[in-house]
Design a protein around this motif. Structure first.
Motif, PDB file in Angstrom:
ATOM      1  N   ILE A 189     -12.723  67.860 -29.296  1.00 26.10           N
ATOM      2  CA  ILE A 189     -14.080  67.544 -29.714  1.00 26.10           C
ATOM      3  C   ILE A 189     -14.088  66.178 -30.388  1.00 26.10           C
ATOM      4  CG2 ILE A 189     -16.051  68.244 -31.113  1.00 26.10           C
ATOM      5  CD1 ILE A 189     -15.430  70.182 -28.836  1.00 26.10           C
ATOM      6  N   ALA A 190     -14.956  65.280 -29.918  1.00 20.28           N
ATOM      7  CA  ALA A 190     -15.014  63.919 -30.434  1.00 20.28           C
ATOM      8  C   ALA A 190     -15.477  63.882 -31.884  1.00 20.28           C
ATOM      9  CB  ALA A 190     -15.949  63.079 -29.569  1.00 20.28           C
ATOM     10  N   GLY A 191     -14.845  63.020 -32.669  1.00 19.67           N
ATOM     11  CA  GLY A 191     -15.232  62.809 -34.051  1.00 19.67           C
ATOM     12  C   GLY A 191     -16.312  61.746 -34.157  1.00 19.67           C
ATOM     13  N   PRO A 192     -16.781  61.458 -35.366  1.00 26.03           N
ATOM     14  CA  PRO A 192     -17.877  60.508 -35.567  1.00 26.03           C
ATOM     15  C   PRO A 192     -17.605  59.111 -34.997  1.00 26.03           C
ATOM     16  CG  PRO A 192     -17.452  61.747 -37.572  1.00 26.03           C
ATOM     17  CD  PRO A 192     -16.345  62.081 -36.622  1.00 26.03           C
ATOM     18  N   ASP A 193     -16.358  58.689 -35.020  1.00 23.82           N
ATOM     19  CA  ASP A 193     -16.021  57.346 -34.542  1.00 23.82           C
ATOM     20  C   ASP A 193     -15.555  57.328 -33.090  1.00 23.82           C
ATOM     21  OD1 ASP A 193     -16.584  56.300 -37.077  1.00 23.82           O
ATOM     22  OD2 ASP A 193     -14.534  56.691 -37.771  1.00 23.82           O
ATOM     23  N   GLU A 194     -15.606  58.478 -32.431  1.00 28.26           N
ATOM     24  CA  GLU A 194     -15.187  58.569 -31.029  1.00 28.26           C
ATOM     25  C   GLU A 194     -16.408  58.771 -30.143  1.00 28.26           C
ATOM     26  OE1 GLU A 194     -10.796  60.619 -31.379  1.00 28.26           O
ATOM     27  OE2 GLU A 194     -12.548  61.863 -31.829  1.00 28.26           O
ATOM     28  N   THR A 195     -16.560  57.917 -29.151  1.00 23.26           N
ATOM     29  CA  THR A 195     -17.693  57.995 -28.234  1.00 23.26           C
ATOM     30  C   THR A 195     -17.191  57.987 -26.800  1.00 23.26           C
ATOM     31  OG1 THR A 195     -18.029  55.611 -27.917  1.00 23.26           O
ATOM     32  CG2 THR A 195     -19.034  56.611 -29.877  1.00 23.26           C
ATOM     33  N   THR A 196     -18.107  58.177 -25.871  1.00 21.15           N
ATOM     34  CA  THR A 196     -17.736  58.105 -24.455  1.00 21.15           C
ATOM     35  C   THR A 196     -17.071  56.767 -24.140  1.00 21.15           C
ATOM     36  OG1 THR A 196     -19.441  59.657 -23.718  1.00 21.15           O
ATOM     37  CG2 THR A 196     -18.690  58.037 -22.113  1.00 21.15           C
ATOM     38  N   ALA A 197     -17.620  55.683 -24.650  1.00 19.46           N
ATOM     39  CA  ALA A 197     -17.081  54.345 -24.351  1.00 19.46           C
ATOM     40  C   ALA A 197     -15.720  54.111 -24.996  1.00 19.46           C
ATOM     41  CB  ALA A 197     -18.067  53.268 -24.787  1.00 19.46           C
ATOM     42  N   THR A 198     -15.526  54.568 -26.240  1.00 21.44           N
ATOM     43  CA  THR A 198     -14.218  54.339 -26.878  1.00 21.44           C
ATOM     44  C   THR A 198     -13.128  55.142 -26.184  1.00 21.44           C
ATOM     45  OG1 THR A 198     -14.495  56.104 -28.552  1.00 21.44           O
ATOM     46  CG2 THR A 198     -15.317  53.904 -29.107  1.00 21.44           C
ATOM     47  N   LEU A 199     -13.458  56.381 -25.798  1.00 22.42           N
ATOM     48  CA  LEU A 199     -12.482  57.188 -25.060  1.00 22.42           C
ATOM     49  C   LEU A 199     -12.185  56.557 -23.708  1.00 22.42           C
ATOM     50  CD1 LEU A 199     -13.899  60.736 -25.875  1.00 22.42           C
ATOM     51  CD2 LEU A 199     -11.745  59.780 -26.720  1.00 22.42           C
ATOM     52  N   ALA A 200     -13.226  56.069 -23.033  1.00 16.31           N
ATOM     53  CA  ALA A 200     -13.042  55.419 -21.729  1.00 16.31           C
ATOM     54  C   ALA A 200     -12.163  54.184 -21.851  1.00 16.31           C
ATOM     55  CB  ALA A 200     -14.402  55.045 -21.142  1.00 16.31           C
ATOM     56  N   ALA A 201     -12.395  53.386 -22.876  1.00 19.01           N
ATOM     57  CA  ALA A 201     -11.596  52.173 -23.061  1.00 19.01           C
ATOM     58  C   ALA A 201     -10.129  52.503 -23.293  1.00 19.01           C
ATOM     59  CB  ALA A 201     -12.158  51.358 -24.228  1.00 19.01           C
ATOM     60  N   ASP A 202      -9.857  53.540 -24.088  1.00 15.03           N
ATOM     61  CA  ASP A 202      -8.469  53.942 -24.329  1.00 15.03           C
ATOM     62  C   ASP A 202      -7.799  54.433 -23.043  1.00 15.03           C
ATOM     63  OD1 ASP A 202      -8.638  53.279 -26.984  1.00 15.03           O
ATOM     64  OD2 ASP A 202      -8.989  55.329 -27.687  1.00 15.03           O
ATOM     65  N   ALA A 203      -8.548  55.191 -22.231  1.00 16.54           N
ATOM     66  CA  ALA A 203      -8.000  55.651 -20.954  1.00 16.54           C
ATOM     67  C   ALA A 203      -7.711  54.471 -20.042  1.00 16.54           C
ATOM     68  CB  ALA A 203      -8.978  56.614 -20.279  1.00 16.54           C
ATOM     69  N   CYS A 204      -8.585  53.476 -20.055  1.00 16.61           N
ATOM     70  CA  CYS A 204      -8.386  52.275 -19.229  1.00 16.61           C
ATOM     71  C   CYS A 204      -7.140  51.505 -19.648  1.00 16.61           C
ATOM     72  CB  CYS A 204      -9.607  51.366 -19.314  1.00 16.61           C
ATOM     73  SG  CYS A 204     -11.058  51.970 -18.434  1.00 16.61           S
ATOM     74  N   LYS A 205      -6.933  51.389 -20.953  1.00 12.75           N
ATOM     75  CA  LYS A 205      -5.750  50.676 -21.439  1.00 12.75           C
ATOM     76  C   LYS A 205      -4.468  51.349 -20.946  1.00 12.75           C
ATOM     77  CE  LYS A 205      -8.141  48.990 -25.562  1.00 12.75           C
ATOM     78  NZ  LYS A 205      -8.336  49.177 -27.027  1.00 12.75           N
ATOM     79  N   ALA A 206      -4.462  52.688 -20.954  1.00 14.78           N
ATOM     80  CA  ALA A 206      -3.293  53.419 -20.463  1.00 14.78           C
ATOM     81  C   ALA A 206      -3.109  53.209 -18.962  1.00 14.78           C
ATOM     82  CB  ALA A 206      -3.437  54.904 -20.781  1.00 14.78           C
ATOM     83  N   ALA A 207      -4.216  53.199 -18.206  1.00 13.43           N
ATOM     84  CA  ALA A 207      -4.131  52.996 -16.754  1.00 13.43           C
ATOM     85  C   ALA A 207      -3.681  51.585 -16.418  1.00 13.43           C
ATOM     86  CB  ALA A 207      -5.493  53.285 -16.117  1.00 13.43           C
ATOM     87  N   LEU A 208      -4.179  50.604 -17.153  1.00 17.99           N
ATOM     88  CA  LEU A 208      -3.758  49.213 -16.936  1.00 17.99           C
ATOM     89  C   LEU A 208      -2.269  49.046 -17.216  1.00 17.99           C
ATOM     90  CD1 LEU A 208      -6.784  47.408 -18.624  1.00 17.99           C
ATOM     91  CD2 LEU A 208      -6.195  47.287 -16.197  1.00 17.99           C
ATOM     92  N   SER A 209      -1.793  49.670 -18.290  1.00 16.64           N
ATOM     93  CA  SER A 209      -0.368  49.610 -18.621  1.00 16.64           C
ATOM     94  C   SER A 209       0.469  50.244 -17.512  1.00 16.64           C
ATOM     95  CB  SER A 209      -0.118  50.324 -19.945  1.00 16.64           C
ATOM     96  OG  SER A 209       1.261  50.349 -20.261  1.00 16.64           O
ATOM     97  N   ALA A 210       0.014  51.383 -16.997  1.00 15.71           N
ATOM     98  CA  ALA A 210       0.747  52.065 -15.922  1.00 15.71           C
ATOM     99  C   ALA A 210       0.775  51.218 -14.647  1.00 15.71           C
ATOM    100  CB  ALA A 210       0.112  53.422 -15.637  1.00 15.71           C
ATOM    101  N   ALA A 211      -0.301  50.466 -14.412  1.00 19.70           N
ATOM    102  CA  ALA A 211      -0.367  49.619 -13.221  1.00 19.70           C
ATOM    103  C   ALA A 211       0.384  48.308 -13.410  1.00 19.70           C
ATOM    104  CB  ALA A 211      -1.827  49.336 -12.869  1.00 19.70           C
ATOM    105  N   GLY A 212       0.725  47.984 -14.642  1.00 22.80           N
ATOM    106  CA  GLY A 212       1.456  46.751 -14.925  1.00 22.80           C
ATOM    107  C   GLY A 212       0.604  45.504 -14.794  1.00 22.80           C
ATOM    108  N   ILE A 213      -0.680  45.625 -15.099  1.00 27.16           N
ATOM    109  CA  ILE A 213      -1.582  44.474 -15.017  1.00 27.16           C
ATOM    110  C   ILE A 213      -2.351  44.357 -16.325  1.00 27.16           C
ATOM    111  CG2 ILE A 213      -1.807  44.638 -12.514  1.00 27.16           C
ATOM    112  CD1 ILE A 213      -4.575  45.882 -12.937  1.00 27.16           C
ATOM    113  N   SER A 214      -3.068  43.228 -16.503  1.00 24.65           N
ATOM    114  CA  SER A 214      -3.882  43.025 -17.691  1.00 24.65           C
ATOM    115  C   SER A 214      -5.346  43.280 -17.368  1.00 24.65           C
ATOM    116  CB  SER A 214      -3.723  41.596 -18.209  1.00 24.65           C
ATOM    117  OG  SER A 214      -4.405  40.682 -17.370  1.00 24.65           O
TER     118      SER A 214
END
Length: 323
Positions: A45-70
């Motif tokens: 369950i998302a907390g006050p500082d967690e939103t759809t966009a912040t969660l999405a951005a964190d998931a993207c950072k992990a995917a970018l790292s896995a792909a080895g790109i910026s």
């Protein structure tokens, strides 16, 4: 020919993890009741500082790292969500800013639980058309914010989270053994609006509204539609169910997953299941499950996977992918 290849996966979950027992302290339910009917044991369950966009951005950072790109290598962002941060602008543009990308195409797709499949086909089409080179395709939700916590038949089913993939346009010989998205098939039937919907919106009530669902009817449609669309997409790719290494389904209900697998003649061991840990995270559930299975080593490069989902609308779809 050009084919869209998944080169990285990522996911993000809110910090707060809620068990059925904890939920039962405030909702008229029990752990046994929830597990027996859905297979769900935990949700985030998302907390006050967690939103759809912040969660999405964190998931993207992990995917970018896995792909080895910026992030600067990305020129397209497609975000599937039914719970955007704002009515407008698109949450995809907030993700773009969080990733530090100054200019790329960024927009949201709204198809509820099928949203990620819709976003995959949209991004795949744009990549194959030569419009873009690398895309972030995301499913992200904070469904806890549109739940009626006094309705035990729905509030126990959902959770929050985000999953993302990097899709890259690559030259391909077009064979079924070559990596990339081999086929996709999407459907919608708006006649079933009253079976699964939110009772609010800017143009009607001027409020966000709450999720309403007639579970028994949704279950019946889901099993039939999901089995059919998986067979359709496999047929488009020139393949059959026996060729599939893994099915990564929308994580709505363990009984739906079991029934769909039986209808296709697939062994339960070939179905990736995370609903027990994440509950139903709507558009995020398929990429969340995909990332879990990639990171624990179940899904490996070269394997054939089928992604599938069905959600409110009704909308439903499937994609056949050589990972």
């Amino acid at each position: 020919m050009i084919r869209s290849v998944i080169t990285g996966t990522g996911s993000a979950l809110p910090a707060r993890r809620v068990s059925n027992a904890e939920l039962a302290e405030t909702v008229d339910t029990t752990d046994e009741w929830i597990v027996e009917r859905t297979g769900i044991r935990f949700r985030h369950i998302a907390g006050p500082d967690e939103t759809t966009a912040t969660l999405a951005a964190d998931a993207c950072k992990a995917a970018l790292s896995a792909a080895g790109i910026s992030a600067q290598d990305i020129d397209l962002i497609v975000l599937a969500t039914a719970t955007p941060d704002q009515t407008f602008p698109a949450s995809a543009t907030k993700v773009q800013a969080m990733l530090g990308i100054n200019d790329c195409v960024a927009f949201d797709v709204a198809a509820v639980c099928s949203g990620f499949l819709y976003a995959v086909q949209v991004a795949d089409s744009m990549l194959r058309a030569g419009c873009h080179t690398r895309a972030l395709v995301i499913g992200a939700e904070t469904f806890s914010r549109i739940l009626d916590w006094e309705d035990r038949t729905t509030c126990v089913l959902f959770g929050d989270g985000a999953g993302a993939i990097v899709l890259e346009a690559q030259e391909s010989d077009g064979g079924t053994d070559a990596r990339g998205i081999l086929a996709t098939r999407l459907h919608a039937d708006g006649r079933h609006n009253e079976l699964l919907y939110v009772d609010g919106g800017p143009s009607t009530t001027g409020t966000v509204g709450k999720v309403r669902m007639k579970g028994r009817e949704v279950f019946r449609h889901a099993v039939v539609n999901l089995a059919a669309v998986m067979n359709e997409s496999l047929g488009l790719a020139g393949l059959v169910a026996a060729d599939v290494d893994w099915v990564v389904p929308h994580q709505a209900n363990a009984r739906i997953l079991d029934a769909t697998a039986r209808k296709l003649g697939l062994a339960p061991e070939k179905v990736v299941v995370t609903v027990d840990q994440h509950a139903n995270t709507s558009a995020a559930s398929v990429p969340l499950a995909l990332d879990a299975a990639v990171r624990d080593g179940r899904i490996r490069q070269g394997q054939l996977i089928v992604l599938e989902a069905m959600g409110g609308g009704f909308t439903w779809g499937a994609a056949v992918v050589r990972f």
